[in-house]
Write a protein that holds these residues in place. Structure first.
Motif, mmCIF file in Angstrom:
data_model
loop_
_atom_site.group_PDB
_atom_site.id
_atom_site.type_symbol
_atom_site.label_atom_id
_atom_site.label_comp_id
_atom_site.label_asym_id
_atom_site.label_seq_id
_atom_site.Cartn_x
_atom_site.Cartn_y
_atom_site.Cartn_z
ATOM 1 N N ALA A 143 -3.585 0.529 7.435
ATOM 2 C CA ALA A 143 -4.939 -0.002 7.254
ATOM 3 C C ALA A 143 -5.956 1.127 7.128
ATOM 4 O O ALA A 143 -6.888 1.053 6.326
ATOM 5 C CB ALA A 143 -5.305 -0.914 8.427
ATOM 6 N N SER A 146 -5.592 2.511 3.656
ATOM 7 C CA SER A 146 -6.174 1.605 2.671
ATOM 8 C C SER A 146 -7.694 1.635 2.719
ATOM 9 O O SER A 146 -8.365 1.641 1.680
ATOM 10 C CB SER A 146 -5.678 0.179 2.912
ATOM 11 O OG SER A 146 -6.184 -0.706 1.945
ATOM 12 N N GLU A 147 -8.240 1.695 3.929
ATOM 13 C CA GLU A 147 -9.700 1.758 4.053
ATOM 14 C C GLU A 147 -10.252 3.064 3.495
ATOM 15 O O GLU A 147 -11.363 3.102 2.978
ATOM 16 C CB GLU A 147 -10.112 1.581 5.513
ATOM 17 C CG GLU A 147 -11.595 1.362 5.688
ATOM 18 C CD GLU A 147 -11.966 0.733 7.016
ATOM 19 O OE1 GLU A 147 -13.073 1.014 7.495
ATOM 20 O OE2 GLU A 147 -11.157 -0.048 7.563
ATOM 21 N N GLU A 150 -10.802 2.414 -0.088
ATOM 22 C CA GLU A 150 -11.981 1.556 -0.293
ATOM 23 C C GLU A 150 -13.265 2.340 -0.069
ATOM 24 O O GLU A 150 -14.216 2.249 -0.860
ATOM 25 C CB GLU A 150 -11.919 0.363 0.660
ATOM 26 C CG GLU A 150 -10.769 -0.603 0.376
ATOM 27 C CD GLU A 150 -10.693 -1.706 1.410
ATOM 28 O OE1 GLU A 150 -11.679 -1.889 2.166
ATOM 29 O OE2 GLU A 150 -9.654 -2.387 1.475
ATOM 30 N N ASP A 155 -10.015 2.425 -4.554
ATOM 31 C CA ASP A 155 -8.975 1.428 -4.292
ATOM 32 C C ASP A 155 -8.502 0.750 -5.572
ATOM 33 O O ASP A 155 -7.362 0.271 -5.645
ATOM 34 C CB ASP A 155 -9.456 0.379 -3.281
ATOM 35 C CG ASP A 155 -10.790 -0.230 -3.662
ATOM 36 O OD1 ASP A 155 -11.708 0.526 -4.004
ATOM 37 O OD2 ASP A 155 -10.907 -1.466 -3.611
ATOM 38 N N TYR A 259 -4.985 -7.461 8.461
ATOM 39 C CA TYR A 259 -5.941 -6.375 8.242
ATOM 40 C C TYR A 259 -6.683 -6.524 6.916
ATOM 41 O O TYR A 259 -7.659 -5.814 6.667
ATOM 42 C CB TYR A 259 -5.220 -5.021 8.261
ATOM 43 C CG TYR A 259 -4.977 -4.463 9.633
ATOM 44 C CD1 TYR A 259 -6.005 -3.871 10.365
ATOM 45 C CD2 TYR A 259 -3.713 -4.509 10.214
ATOM 46 C CE1 TYR A 259 -5.785 -3.338 11.625
ATOM 47 C CE2 TYR A 259 -3.481 -3.974 11.484
ATOM 48 C CZ TYR A 259 -4.515 -3.401 12.179
ATOM 49 O OH TYR A 259 -4.296 -2.873 13.436
ATOM 50 N N VAL A 261 -5.460 -5.872 3.881
ATOM 51 C CA VAL A 261 -5.160 -4.764 2.962
ATOM 52 C C VAL A 261 -3.869 -4.986 2.182
ATOM 53 O O VAL A 261 -3.442 -4.109 1.426
ATOM 54 C CB VAL A 261 -5.078 -3.418 3.731
ATOM 55 C CG1 VAL A 261 -6.394 -3.127 4.440
ATOM 56 C CG2 VAL A 261 -3.920 -3.406 4.714
ATOM 57 N N ASN A 264 -3.353 -4.298 -1.720
ATOM 58 C CA ASN A 264 -3.315 -2.938 -2.246
ATOM 59 C C ASN A 264 -2.037 -2.207 -1.845
ATOM 60 O O ASN A 264 -1.924 -1.002 -2.016
ATOM 61 C CB ASN A 264 -4.526 -2.135 -1.765
ATOM 62 C CG ASN A 264 -4.852 -0.974 -2.695
ATOM 63 O OD1 ASN A 264 -4.686 -1.078 -3.897
ATOM 64 N ND2 ASN A 264 -5.290 0.134 -2.127
ATOM 65 N N CYS A 265 -1.052 -2.966 -1.299
ATOM 66 C CA CYS A 265 0.205 -2.368 -0.852
ATOM 67 C C CYS A 265 1.367 -2.959 -1.633
ATOM 68 O O CYS A 265 1.407 -4.168 -1.880
ATOM 69 C CB CYS A 265 0.431 -2.634 0.639
ATOM 70 S SG CYS A 265 -0.849 -1.958 1.726
#
Length: 432
Positions: A143, A146-147, A150, A155, A259, A261, A264-265
């Motif tokens: 997470a 990923s953040e 962003e 992202d 979370y 996210v 994007n995974c």
């Protein structure tokens, strides 16, 4: 005698104030992400005993480092990465409350060929959780990664590719293919090769034509969690470790959904992470156009601290390098402007008002504002030019006549608007 030309060393960078201003904005965002998740900021030595890296990574990595014998005859290394240092620190500080969550932004050095995104001196952002082996710790690290994408507004241009080494090893083992370090290194380099080159490299490592094909097809499996998990269910053998790794991947999907996210995974069975100390989940972030090397990578390394004589301590984390992040952000036109920024320039029209100008500048600095004033004796016009060159947002003109009336002229350098402000009320003007 002519002046000797001494050039900057290859692979090392230098940054002017405007460039550093942009970098500080990016680095500040990465710091704040870590702090929002409760990671504590640490600082580590730049120089470590060479043995620290021999224990973990062996001669191959050390050959790529700046290693030398110091004046006391000790073999030392400028750190090429931070994981061994963190492992040593956890071992040394036995009273730490678990989980231990650390982050840092440090410089590292590797003596290797320079190329796009790969330098000999670079900055790396490291995020690690020690003392917790749950899938929740894996998900939190993912997470944070990923953040990061962003927060940096990339992202849309990058994706997290996730795998589990134990699961992949189990699948290959079910086909009678042993996962030697040499085979894993070939898999780790797969994205750099054509499929035929990949198979040929596998055959060079001793695999048959058929087994090379199997490894190629298995590691080609990639896609969203929803797409890949049903396919994996039919591939994963009944061996307990393989089944547990698959079950953990399913649980990870649920956590990533929580979370926010997951989208994007992706699961990518070719992600292996070349370093041998990874023990389970591994991941890398790549740009979606495939132009750049990995932006960051990491995973679970549950046995590393034991290598340094510590107690069994599970760990998971990742590192992101600044060079590739900068290249991608510039490509996507989201890198901050590389220019200096100044809140106020205090222009003094003559030597007779210099003292009051300095006092006013100091009052504004006490408000934590960025303020410059003349220190070289420039005339009015040259001070105006200088104020523009440092991108001053506001100009305060301090002149004799205005001061006699207890005022100064404040000019908004963007709009061009001007107004008279009481000399004693300037702080109130800027705080309002």
């Amino acid at each position: 005698m002519g002046e000797e030309k001494i050039d900057r060393l290859k692979g090392f960078r230098q940054f002017l104030p405007g460039e550093m201003n942009a970098r500080r904005k990016v680095f500040g965002k990465l710091d704040r992400i870590a702090e929002r998740y409760g990671f504590g900021h640490i600082e580590t030595p730049s120089l470590e005993p060479m043995d620290l890296f021999l224990i973990k990574s062996g001669e191959e990595l050390v050959e790529q480092t700046y290693s030398f014998e110091d004046k006391a005859g000790r073999k030392v290394t400028l750190i090429p990465e931070e994981t061994p240092t963190r492992a040593r620190m956890v071992k040394e500080n036995k009273a730490l409350s678990k989980p231990v969550k650390w982050y840092s932004s440090s410089k590292f050095w590797r003596y290797e060929s320079t190329q796009k995104g790969r330098l000999r001196e670079f900055r790396q952002f490291n995020y690690d959780i020690f003392g917790e082996d749950s899938v929740d710790a894996d998900a939190e690290v993912l997470a944070v990664a990923s953040e990061m994408l962003e927060e940096l507004d990339i992202d849309h241009a990058a994706e997290l590719r996730i795998n589990d080494r134990r699961m992949l090893e189990g699948i290959l083992s079910a086909y009678g293919i042993e996962d030697s370090e040499d085979i894993l290194k070939v898999i780790d380099d797969k994205e750099k090769m054509s499929r035929q080159e990949f198979r040929d490299r596998l055959k060079d490592e001793g695999l048959s034509e058929e087994n090379s094909r199997i490894v190629d097809e298995v590691t080609e499996l990639s896609g969203s969690f929803s797409e890949v998990i049903p396919k994996l269910e039919n591939l994963v053998p009944d061996a307990e470790e393989s089944k547990n790794a698959f079950k953990r991947l399913v649980e990870l999907k649920e956590r990533l959904e929580s979370y926010g996210v997951l989208e994007n995974c992706i699961i990518d069975l070719s992600i292996i992470r070349g370093l041998a100390y990874y023990t389970g989940m591994v991941f890398e972030i790549f740009d979606t156009e495939g132009e750049l090397r990995a932006l960051c990578g990491g995973g679970r390394y549950d046995e590393l601290i034991e290598l340094f004589g510590g107690q069994p301590t599970p760990a998971v984390g990742f590192a992101a390098g600044d060079a590739v992040l900068e290249i991608l952000m510039k490509r996507e036109d989201v890198w901050p402007e590389e220019e200096v920024e100044t809140d106020v320039y205090v222009l003094t029209v003559s030597e007779s008002v210099k003292k009051e100008g300095i006092k006013l500048a100091q009052r504004l600095r006490d408000m934590d504002m960025s303020v410059e004033t003349d220190i070289v004796g420039r005339n009015f016009g040259n001070q105006m030019d200088y104020a523009n060159s440092i991108n001053a947002e506001n100009l305060i003109i301090v002149g004799e006549r205005d001061l006699e009336n207890g005022e100064v002229t404040v000019k908004d350098m963007v709009s061009g608007d001007e107004e008279q402000v009481g000399f004693e009320s300037v702080e109130e003007y800027f705080s309002g």
